[in-house]
Design a protein around this motif. Structure first.
Motif, PDB file in Angstrom:
ATOM      1  N   VAL A  92     -25.722  54.921  34.165  1.00 50.87           N
ATOM      2  CA  VAL A  92     -25.026  55.045  35.110  1.00 50.87           C
ATOM      3  C   VAL A  92     -24.746  53.857  35.975  1.00 50.87           C
ATOM      4  CG1 VAL A  92     -24.193  56.502  37.325  1.00 50.87           C
ATOM      5  CG2 VAL A  92     -25.320  57.728  35.445  1.00 50.87           C
ATOM      6  N   ARG A  93     -25.806  53.272  36.171  1.00 54.37           N
ATOM      7  CA  ARG A  93     -25.480  51.949  36.746  1.00 54.37           C
ATOM      8  C   ARG A  93     -24.715  50.908  36.083  1.00 54.37           C
ATOM      9  NH1 ARG A  93     -27.810  46.785  37.147  1.00 54.37           N
ATOM     10  NH2 ARG A  93     -28.030  46.037  39.235  1.00 54.37           N
ATOM     11  N   ASN A  94     -25.302  50.588  34.913  1.00 51.41           N
ATOM     12  CA  ASN A  94     -24.681  49.480  34.307  1.00 51.41           C
ATOM     13  C   ASN A  94     -23.531  49.861  33.266  1.00 51.41           C
ATOM     14  OD1 ASN A  94     -26.702  48.016  34.915  1.00 51.41           O
ATOM     15  ND2 ASN A  94     -28.116  48.300  33.144  1.00 51.41           N
ATOM     16  N   SER A  95     -23.321  51.111  32.731  1.00 51.87           N
ATOM     17  CA  SER A  95     -22.186  51.566  31.925  1.00 51.87           C
ATOM     18  C   SER A  95     -20.857  51.966  32.894  1.00 51.87           C
ATOM     19  CB  SER A  95     -22.504  52.361  30.959  1.00 51.87           C
ATOM     20  OG  SER A  95     -23.728  51.831  30.042  1.00 51.87           O
ATOM     21  N   ILE A  96     -21.200  52.570  33.835  1.00 47.76           N
ATOM     22  CA  ILE A  96     -20.164  53.248  34.585  1.00 47.76           C
ATOM     23  C   ILE A  96     -20.019  52.215  36.047  1.00 47.76           C
ATOM     24  CG2 ILE A  96     -19.440  55.105  36.015  1.00 47.76           C
ATOM     25  CD1 ILE A  96     -20.973  57.054  34.117  1.00 47.76           C
ATOM     26  N   GLY A  97     -21.063  52.044  36.733  1.00 51.40           N
ATOM     27  CA  GLY A  97     -21.014  51.604  38.017  1.00 51.40           C
ATOM     28  C   GLY A  97     -20.757  49.972  37.930  1.00 51.40           C
ATOM     29  N   TYR A  98     -21.351  49.204  37.110  1.00 43.72           N
ATOM     30  CA  TYR A  98     -20.982  47.939  36.902  1.00 43.72           C
ATOM     31  C   TYR A  98     -19.586  47.524  36.478  1.00 43.72           C
ATOM     32  CZ  TYR A  98     -21.954  43.033  35.602  1.00 43.72           C
ATOM     33  OH  TYR A  98     -21.973  41.593  35.586  1.00 43.72           O
ATOM     34  N   PRO A  99     -18.992  48.095  35.453  1.00 47.70           N
ATOM     35  CA  PRO A  99     -17.696  48.091  35.267  1.00 47.70           C
ATOM     36  C   PRO A  99     -16.833  48.708  36.063  1.00 47.70           C
ATOM     37  CG  PRO A  99     -18.760  49.381  33.528  1.00 47.70           C
ATOM     38  CD  PRO A  99     -19.741  48.794  34.692  1.00 47.70           C
ATOM     39  N   HIS A 100     -17.084  49.584  36.928  1.00 47.73           N
ATOM     40  CA  HIS A 100     -16.456  50.188  37.927  1.00 47.73           C
ATOM     41  C   HIS A 100     -15.223  51.267  37.071  1.00 47.73           C
ATOM     42  CE1 HIS A 100     -15.230  51.339  41.925  1.00 47.73           C
ATOM     43  NE2 HIS A 100     -14.058  51.296  41.673  1.00 47.73           N
ATOM     44  N   LEU A 101     -15.787  51.938  36.259  1.00 48.40           N
ATOM     45  CA  LEU A 101     -15.142  52.904  35.421  1.00 48.40           C
ATOM     46  C   LEU A 101     -14.805  54.177  35.889  1.00 48.40           C
ATOM     47  CD1 LEU A 101     -16.858  52.051  31.779  1.00 48.40           C
ATOM     48  CD2 LEU A 101     -14.681  51.145  32.885  1.00 48.40           C
ATOM     49  N   ASN A 102     -13.739  54.653  35.386  1.00 46.49           N
ATOM     50  CA  ASN A 102     -13.102  56.136  36.158  1.00 46.49           C
ATOM     51  C   ASN A 102     -13.842  57.228  35.311  1.00 46.49           C
ATOM     52  OD1 ASN A 102     -11.528  57.565  37.882  1.00 46.49           O
ATOM     53  ND2 ASN A 102      -9.998  57.774  36.132  1.00 46.49           N
ATOM     54  N   VAL A 103     -15.128  57.375  35.696  1.00 46.81           N
ATOM     55  CA  VAL A 103     -15.994  58.566  35.092  1.00 46.81           C
ATOM     56  C   VAL A 103     -16.465  59.112  36.368  1.00 46.81           C
ATOM     57  CG1 VAL A 103     -17.871  59.195  33.699  1.00 46.81           C
ATOM     58  CG2 VAL A 103     -16.665  56.996  33.117  1.00 46.81           C
ATOM     59  N   LYS A 104     -16.505  60.571  36.099  1.00 45.38           N
ATOM     60  CA  LYS A 104     -16.870  61.661  37.253  1.00 45.38           C
ATOM     61  C   LYS A 104     -18.165  61.955  36.775  1.00 45.38           C
ATOM     62  CE  LYS A 104     -12.903  60.312  38.458  1.00 45.38           C
ATOM     63  NZ  LYS A 104     -12.435  59.039  39.092  1.00 45.38           N
ATOM     64  N   ILE A 105     -19.242  62.353  37.791  1.00 44.47           N
ATOM     65  CA  ILE A 105     -20.333  62.708  37.438  1.00 44.47           C
ATOM     66  C   ILE A 105     -20.549  64.071  38.289  1.00 44.47           C
ATOM     67  CG2 ILE A 105     -23.013  62.245  37.325  1.00 44.47           C
ATOM     68  CD1 ILE A 105     -22.184  59.510  37.432  1.00 44.47           C
ATOM     69  N   GLY A 106     -20.741  65.301  37.416  1.00 47.98           N
ATOM     70  CA  GLY A 106     -21.018  66.491  37.965  1.00 47.98           C
ATOM     71  C   GLY A 106     -22.503  66.817  37.810  1.00 47.98           C
ATOM     72  N   ALA A 107     -23.193  66.632  38.685  1.00 42.50           N
ATOM     73  CA  ALA A 107     -24.585  66.926  38.981  1.00 42.50           C
ATOM     74  C   ALA A 107     -24.900  68.171  39.622  1.00 42.50           C
ATOM     75  CB  ALA A 107     -25.132  65.841  39.722  1.00 42.50           C
ATOM     76  N   THR A 108     -25.422  69.244  38.755  1.00 43.80           N
ATOM     77  CA  THR A 108     -25.810  70.556  39.206  1.00 43.80           C
ATOM     78  C   THR A 108     -27.323  70.546  39.357  1.00 43.80           C
ATOM     79  OG1 THR A 108     -25.914  71.660  36.848  1.00 43.80           O
ATOM     80  CG2 THR A 108     -23.815  71.438  37.959  1.00 43.80           C
ATOM     81  N   HIS A 109     -27.618  71.745  40.111  1.00 43.87           N
ATOM     82  CA  HIS A 109     -29.014  72.204  40.180  1.00 43.87           C
ATOM     83  C   HIS A 109     -29.726  71.139  40.963  1.00 43.87           C
ATOM     84  CE1 HIS A 109     -27.632  74.865  37.194  1.00 43.87           C
ATOM     85  NE2 HIS A 109     -28.877  75.467  37.060  1.00 43.87           N
ATOM     86  N   ALA A 110     -29.257  70.541  42.090  1.00 44.47           N
ATOM     87  CA  ALA A 110     -29.760  69.639  42.840  1.00 44.47           C
ATOM     88  C   ALA A 110     -30.577  70.216  43.886  1.00 44.47           C
ATOM     89  CB  ALA A 110     -28.696  68.603  43.559  1.00 44.47           C
ATOM     90  N   GLY A 111     -31.559  69.389  44.491  1.00 44.13           N
ATOM     91  CA  GLY A 111     -32.365  70.205  45.670  1.00 44.13           C
ATOM     92  C   GLY A 111     -33.069  71.046  45.353  1.00 44.13           C
ATOM     93  N   ILE A 112     -34.106  71.184  46.317  1.00 41.99           N
ATOM     94  CA  ILE A 112     -35.115  72.340  46.331  1.00 41.99           C
ATOM     95  C   ILE A 112     -34.704  73.695  45.899  1.00 41.99           C
ATOM     96  CG2 ILE A 112     -35.052  73.172  48.888  1.00 41.99           C
ATOM     97  CD1 ILE A 112     -38.183  71.573  47.529  1.00 41.99           C
ATOM     98  N   SER A 113     -33.498  74.104  45.915  1.00 41.70           N
ATOM     99  CA  SER A 113     -32.765  75.519  45.725  1.00 41.70           C
ATOM    100  C   SER A 113     -32.785  75.757  44.342  1.00 41.70           C
ATOM    101  CB  SER A 113     -31.683  75.731  46.540  1.00 41.70           C
ATOM    102  OG  SER A 113     -30.606  74.776  45.962  1.00 41.70           O
TER     103      SER A 113
END
Length: 313
Positions: A92-113
């Motif tokens: 995520v850092r090097n392949s999406i963030g570093y080149p600032h690419l137009n990718v959206k990350i849908g992260a489910t099942h986050a947190g204690i719940s």
């Protein structure tokens, strides 16, 4: 009293992708063998040719999405928060963030719940990890309506976006005609004079519930929904803190590095204010029913109420 409608924001995510997919032919969805859980299976049923199951290979999925984004597609990659923010952080850092690419990350099942899946799957560090990546927008919606609006806003934003969704059904609190979602802009849900509670995700409904109880004790709490952790609404944070003189943050995330830290950074630089951070303390989660865990860790309405009352008094 009428029963409060509750919907898990992961459900909202799947439904929003389908609605957006009807309008945007360049939208594609990638999943890591969890389409039933992340609810991208809804999109797969509607647009099978635009859904790619990458298998249990989250890092590879991230790289595929990065490549597709350079070919004119707008990819949404989907898996549990623990797997994309944790296991695939480097990609995520090097392949999406570093080149600032137009990718959206849908992260489910986050947190204690996440509940019974336990500490290995309860990611309470993702907001901190994603907030640290330069140029990454970080959004944690509070309910069904906000989650759907966030998905659309993420698509329209040019650049990487991290969207955090939950497993547990949460109250629908933004069902009103004047609701408006804008990246980087907090929403004042209730005006107050004695203390400001900045909340995010499922803790927004907890904060509203706590405010009703605090009112009975003569404490007038201002409730602010901070759906965008980065960029945070600095002007609103400063203005509300100066207004009430006391600030509380509430989040289903570690007190280290998430909303509490973001607010503390703004206040320490612009408007030093007494601050209480409510969240998961420096501990791992545990297995158990989601609602019971939320209550045990003091993130439900009563938990927020008790901590704010003690803080103000």
């Amino acid at each position: 009293m009428p029963e409060i409608k509750k919907i898990a924001t992961r459900e909202s995510y799947g439904n929003a992708l389908v609605e957006l997919g009807k309008e945007k032919e360049d939208l594609v969805v990638l999943d890591a063998d969890l389409a039933a859980a992340t609810k991208t299976g809804i999109f797969k049923k509607a647009f099978p040719e635009r859904h790619i199951d990458c298998g249990i290979a989250e890092a590879n999925m991230t790289g595929i999405a990065a490549g597709m984004s350079t070919c004119g597609y707008v990819p949404f990659i989907s898996t549990f928060a623990m797997f994309v923010a944790g296991r695939s952080f480097e990609q995520v850092r090097n392949s999406i963030g570093y080149p600032h690419l137009n990718v959206k990350i849908g992260a489910t099942h986050a947190g204690i719940s996440v509940g019974e899946d336990g500490a290995t799957h309860q990611c309470n560090e993702d907001l901190a990890l994603m907030r640290e990546i330069p140029g990454m927008v970080v959004i944690n919606p509070s309910d069904d309506i906000e989650a759907k609006a966030a998905v659309r806003a993420a698509y329209e934003h040019a650049g990487p976006v991290y969207l955090r969704f939950g497993r547990l059904a949460v109250p629908v609190i933004n069902d009103r005609p004047d609701y408006h979602f804008e990246i980087g802009k907090g929403v004042v849900l209730k005006e107050g004079t004695d203390v400001t509670i900045f909340a995010t995700g499922l803790c927004v409904s907890s904060a509203l519930e706590a405010a009703e109880k605090l009112k009975e004790d003569g404490i007038d709490a201002e409730i602010v929904n901070i759906h965008t952790i980065k960029p945070i609404d600095r002007e609103l944070v400063i203005a509300s803190a100066k207004k009430t003189g006391k600030v509380v943050t509430a989040e289903e995330h570690s007190v280290i590095g998430g909303l509490g830290s973001a607010v503390a950074e703004v206040l320490s630089e612009e408007a030093p204010t007494k601050l209480l951070r409510i969240g998961v303390e420096d501990v791992f989660g545990e297995s158990g029913p989601a609602k019971e865990l939320v209550a045990k860790y003091g993130l439900d309405g009563n938990g927020v109420y008790e901590k704010v009352k003690k803080f103000v008094k």
